[in-house]
Structure formats: C-alpha cells, structure tokens
Design a protein around this motif. Structure first.
Motif, short mmCIF file in Angstrom:
data_model
loop_
_atom_site.label_atom_id
_atom_site.label_comp_id
_atom_site.label_asym_id
_atom_site.label_seq_id
_atom_site.Cartn_x
_atom_site.Cartn_y
_atom_site.Cartn_z
N ARG A 1 0.82 -1.20 0.00
CA ARG A 1 0.00 0.00 0.00
C ARG A 1 0.87 1.27 0.00
O ARG A 1 0.49 2.28 -0.61
CB ARG A 1 -0.93 -0.02 1.21
N ALA A 2 1.98 1.22 0.67
CA ALA A 2 2.90 2.37 0.62
C ALA A 2 3.45 2.57 -0.79
O ALA A 2 3.62 3.71 -1.25
CB ALA A 2 4.03 2.15 1.62
N GLU A 3 3.71 1.47 -1.48
CA GLU A 3 4.20 1.58 -2.86
C GLU A 3 3.13 2.19 -3.77
O GLU A 3 3.44 3.04 -4.62
CB GLU A 3 4.61 0.20 -3.38
N SER A 4 1.88 1.80 -3.63
CA SER A 4 0.80 2.38 -4.44
C SER A 4 0.57 3.85 -4.10
O SER A 4 0.30 4.67 -4.98
CB SER A 4 -0.49 1.58 -4.24
N LEU A 5 0.74 4.21 -2.83
CA LEU A 5 0.61 5.62 -2.43
C LEU A 5 1.73 6.46 -3.03
O LEU A 5 1.50 7.58 -3.50
CB LEU A 5 0.62 5.72 -0.91
#
Length: 477
Positions: free
Chosen positions: A409-413
C-alpha cells in the motif's frame, strides 16, 4: 542601304548587330564592354540585347564584313583570351573551395578539443588536481549529461525553435557521451554449423538488454521533442519580457496588466495572444503538440523509473532507515492504510491536502522509507545478509502478513503521489542511488531519460500557459 536593311531584318529575328554597324559619330549609344563581370560566389551566364557574351571577341571597325553574317553566334575570342577568363573563374572557385575546407578543418578541430575535454574529465573523475579523489565514471557521465542539458535548454523558456548552434551542440556532445553505450555488451550463445555439418555453439556479443531496449527509444523521444519545438517557428502568440509586450504598435499594453496570475516563476516570459484570441488552427496545433509532449513525458518517466528501480540500494540508505515505518509516515496515515479493507491512495491524497511541492517531497520520502522498512521486516525471517536479496525474498513472503500489506500500500501511495505531482523532485533514495551508482550504462540511461522528462514537462507547461492567456483574453473580450 541594302546591306543595312538586311541587318535590320536579321536584328528583328534575334540577331545582335556588331558594334561596327553603329555610327561612331553618334554618341547616344554607349559602347559595349568586351567582357562581363563575374561574381565571386557563382558564375551566371546572362545575355541581353545590350550586352555581349563574356566569351565574345571585341570588334573594331576593320573587322566587319560588308554583309551581315547569317549566323546567330557572335565571333569567338582567341584561345589565349578564353584560357585567361577560365583561369580567373577557376581561381575564384578554388578560393571558395579553400574557404569551405578551412571551415571544415576548424569544425574538426573544435570537435577534437571537445573530445579531449570529455576524455580528460572521464579519466580524472572531475578532479582537476589529479590526486584520484574524483567521482566514478558513471557519476561523471551523469553529471555531464545534466550539465549539457542546462547549457542548451536552460535559457530556452519559450515555445520556439532551438538555436541552430545549440541544436548542433546538443547533438554533437550527446553522440559523444552516448557512444560509451556501444561498448557495453553481453555475450549470448549462438549455434553455428560448419561446412562438414558439425554444429558448434559460439559466443556472440550484443548490446546489453537494458541499453538495447531503452537507448533507441530515448533517441526517438529526443528527436520528437526537438521536432515539437521546431514546429513553433510560425506562431500567432508572442512573449512579453519585463512587462513589455512588443515593439509592434499593433500589440500595445502589457499582458501582466490585463491578466493577473500567480507568477511563482517570475523569470519565465509571459505569453501574449492577439486581442481576438488564437485561431482555431493555432489552438488545434497547440493541443496536438501538448498531447504529444505529454505522452513523451510519460514514456521518459517510465524509463527513468525502471532504470532507478534496477539500481542497487546503497548501504548508507539502508542504515538510515527508521526502525518503525509507523513513526515515519505518522499515526493518521498509518491508521488509514491499515484500517481500510480496500485501500484508495487517491482518496488519501485528497484528505491530506498537500499544499506545496516541498510538502509533497517530504511525504514521498517518508512513504518510501516506510515501504522499505516494512519490506525488510517482512523478509527478516530469512535472515539473508545482503539487502540486494530483498527482491528475491518477496516472492516467498506470506501475502497476508501485515508488513507485506503495508509495504504494498505504501508503494501504491508513492506511485499515486508521483503521478499527481509529475514535477516532483527526486526522492532521497533516488538521489542516493544516483550518487552511489557504479554502472555506466544505468547512469547514462537514467540521466538521459531524466533530462528528456524535464524538457517534455516544460513544453506541456509552456503550452498550458498559452491556453491560460487565451482563455483569459477571450473571457475579457
């Protein structure tokens, strides 16, 4: 009289009479020169009714016959005189060839000096003291491409063709800097059959796969951007500098006094449009070029992101990672990322209300650091000594693990943040990778794609400025 009437008849048919037929006592007709003046640049054979050929013979009173000649060609001069004229012509042409040869030799000398300068900087690592304290070759090439871009395009802040000298400088020096990629190869096995039918496997060299794929694409994007700038040679808009629109009397007044906008970059010239706005043809051309530049920007950004992703993470960055990703991104973002079953990064960015590029860059750094912290925790059970094994270990991680979910999720953010703010500067990790990178091919591809990405973004921004002015003027009218 009969002879004179015959000569008049021939003159009507296109025959030019000899000067001997003109009465010498009549001063109303000037004498015709014996030869015409030849231009030093080009030889033009011109003939009119009042001039004789450059190769014709001067005629005196005693050389005329009693009857007009039936030939339409004037008498030719002697061989010695013809050779003199041709010798003078050949001398001038030889002079022009010598000047072209000197210009060519001067250009070769300039290119040789440029190559000496590049070669010296590569060997010294930009350390002019020669003590061996310079940077590595990869960083030297990356800096050279970045500095060349600043030299050529740094002052070009308008939608107009690039200066021919700067265009030639860009092409010449980029060819020199990119030539190193021709010698970065990899070996592959190839089957070869001999004349007796024996099959052998031989090793054949070819460009390294990343260079083979990305470098031709970047060259194509480069040519397309130069073509976009060249297409604005004839345009309906112009630029005002320091509040002055133009010296043209039809363009009176200052755009800065007509339309008020928040000029954070005050050094960028202000576009101006006619009082009635842009024509439909000009607007269509601008929209087409904006769409092309936008696609080029996306392509260059994708190549740059791919190259950076392949670079090794420096140990210095790993040592600086926080022990807790939760503390890095903050409590509110952490709760949103973990508390929702379906994560929406765009909704989170809307809630954060990022106000400036500085805030966006700080958020990107913290999210990226948290992402690698959570990935390291997800792979810690394998206890591999090298951080470079993280990519391989991620395939063995339990997808339901909390650290793995937070890292994804941090990568998508982070991806959504870079998409929303394409002008965002490089993150701390990207800068650290570039500074510690030792791969010359990756350094060349990264710097080349980065400068093309910046140029494409600037072109889109300049076109948007023109549309902003056009809308403002049309609304005011």
């Amino acid at each position: 009289m009969e002879d004179l009437s015959n000569s008049d008849g021939n003159y009507d048919l296109g025959y030019q009479p000899s000067p001997s037929f003109v009465d010498q006592n009549d001063q109303s007709i000037p004498e015709t020169p014996g030869y015409s003046t030849l231009s030093g640049e080009s030889f033009v054979y011109g003939r009119t009714c009042s001039e004789t050929s450059a190769f014709s013979d001067p005629i005196d009173d005693h050389s005329c016959c009693s009857e007009a000649s039936t030939s339409h060609w004037p008498p030719t001069r002697s061989m010695a005189q013809n050779q003199a004229v041709l010798s003078r012509l050949g001398t001038k042409q030889q002079g022009n060839e010598d000047e072209k040869q000197l210009d060519y030799l001067e250009s070769l000398e300039l290119e040789l000096e440029m190559m000496k300068d590049r070669f010296a900087k590569l060997l010294l690592g930009e350390d002019m003291s020669g003590t061996g304290k310079g940077v590595c070759t990869a960083v030297t090439i990356s800096n050279a491409i970045t500095n060349l871009y600043a030299t050529v395009f740094g002052q070009n802040l308008r939608l107009e063709p690039l200066n021919p000298e700067k265009k030639a400088l860009w092409k010449r020096e980029m060819d020199c800097l990119l030539s190193v990629c021709d010698y970065i190869v990899e070996f592959t096995s190839k089957s070869q059959n001999l004349s007796n039918g024996t099959a052998l496997e031989v090793m054949k060299s070819r460009p390294r796969s990343d260079i083979y794929v990305n470098l031709p694409a970047l060259r194509k994007l480069d040519a397309m951007l130069i073509e976009i700038l060249d297409s604005f040679e004839d345009r309906e808009f112009w630029y005002a500098e320091d509040g002055s629109v133009s010296s043209n009397s039809s363009r009176t007044g200052s755009f800065r006094r007509v339309v008020k906008r928040n000029d954070e970059k005050w050094w960028v010239p202000v576009p101006c449009v006619p009082p009635c706005g842009l024509s439909e043809k000009a607007s269509k051309h601008l929209r087409h070029k904006r769409d092309c530049a936008n696609q080029i920007h996306k392509a260059a950004m994708a190549i740059n992101s791919g190259v950076l992703a392949e670079m090794e993470i420096p140990d210095s960055y790993v040592a600086s990672l926080p022990k807790s990703g939760r503390a890095s991104i903050g409590e509110s973002i952490y709760r949103f990322m973990l508390g929702t079953e379906k994560f929406c990064p765009d909704y989170l960015l809307d809630c954060l209300s990022v106000a400036s590029e500085h805030e966006a860059l700080e958020l990107a750094d913290s999210v990226e650091a948290s992402m690698y912290t959570w990935r390291r925790k997800a792979c810690i059970k394998h206890s591999k000594p090298s951080w470079g094994m993280v990519k391989e270990l991620m395939s063995d991680v339990d997808l339901s693990d909390k650290n793995h979910i937070l890292a994804e999720r941090a990568e998508s953010l982070l991806f959504a943040l870079k998409q929303r703010y394409p002008e965002l500067s490089q993150t701390s990790l990207d800068t650290c990778k570039i500074q510690h990178n030792r791969d010359v091919g990756q350094a060349t591809l990264e710097s080349y794609s980065r400068v093309l990405e910046g140029l494409a973004f600037n072109i889109v921004a300049w076109i948007e400025d023109v549309f902003f002015v056009d809308r403002a003027v049309t609304t005011q009218e």
